[in-house]
Scaffold this active site. Structure first.
Site, PDB file in Angstrom:
ATOM      1  N   THR A 173       0.801  -1.332   0.027  1.00 28.21           N
ATOM      2  CA  THR A 173       0.004   0.119   0.085  1.00 28.21           C
ATOM      3  C   THR A 173       0.776   1.235   0.187  1.00 28.21           C
ATOM      4  OG1 THR A 173      -1.843  -1.165   1.203  1.00 28.21           O
ATOM      5  CG2 THR A 173      -1.729   1.403   1.093  1.00 28.21           C
ATOM      6  N   PHE A 175       1.104   4.849   0.947  1.00 24.95           N
ATOM      7  CA  PHE A 175       0.669   6.207   1.684  1.00 24.95           C
ATOM      8  C   PHE A 175       1.444   7.455   1.620  1.00 24.95           C
ATOM      9  CE2 PHE A 175       0.050   2.353   4.071  1.00 24.95           C
ATOM     10  CZ  PHE A 175      -0.990   2.274   4.909  1.00 24.95           C
TER      11      PHE A 175
END
Length: 206
Positions: A173, A175
């Site tokens: 992921t 960020f």
């Protein structure tokens, strides 16, 4: 010197919390119910930085974030790539034969489809992964499991039944670390910099 304040969407134990622990040791943690509440916290208080998931290598972009980027116009200070390892958490007294349902955020559910289908689990969509773990810990229902992080299992005293149940390893992921105050990095020739451009197209008939 005052502690750094970090806000993120979700409960303690969220993957954003893990990113915060890695990037900002001993920061003051502020949990928010929604992504919009997270953005607003930084917009209203310049001392707060936020950590926001922008996109995932398996499930794609996180909905609503691009809309909030243009609405609040916060500064992007940095980006961070976190390897996401999903785990199946159950209550301490539960066992595999009890489990009929699994609850988690839609992104996490989408990233663990193979495991869910293989085990014929019924899905319960929740606001976030760590919140699912927190709700499970407070529940008396042993038929429900949660998909969440190792940190969530530790915080809410749950048992990890299966580790790394994501469909593909290397699940990452991206960020963004953001805030309201303008902070331009000092240019250094030996470092690489990224410029993010946000623009809107006119919706006109062709």
């Amino acid at each position: 010197m005052a502690n750094i304040k970090i806000a993120f969407q979700g409960e303690k134990g969220a993957y954003s919390h893990i990113a915060s622990e890695i990037l900002f040791k001993n920061a003051e943690i502020i949990t928010c119910s929604t992504f919009e509440e997270t953005f607003k916290a930084a917009f209203d208080d310049e001392s707060i930085k936020i950590i926001i998931p922008l996109e995932n290598s398996l499930a794609g972009r996180v909905s609503d974030i691009h809309y909030l980027l243009t609405k609040y116009k916060l500064q992007i200070y940095a980006e961070y790539f976190l390897i996401v390892e999903h785990n199946l958490l159950i209550k301490q007294e539960a066992n595999i034969k009890d489990i009929k349902y699994v609850r988690s955020h839609a992104q996490a559910i989408g990233q663990c489809q193979n495991f869910i289908k293989k085990n014929n689990l019924k899905i319960i969509i929740s606001a976030d992964t760590a919140g699912s773990a927190k709700d499970l810990a407070a529940s008396k229902d042993n038929s429900i499991a949660a998909i969440a992080s190792n940190l969530s299992a530790e915080i809410y005293k749950l048992k990890i039944l299966n580790k790394n149940i994501e469909d593909e390893k290397g699940n990452v992921t991206r960020f963004l670390i953001m805030g309201k105050s303008i902070q331009q990095p000092e240019y250094q020739k030996d470092k690489k910099f990224i410029t993010s451009c946000i623009f809107r197209l006119k919706s006109t008939p062709s």
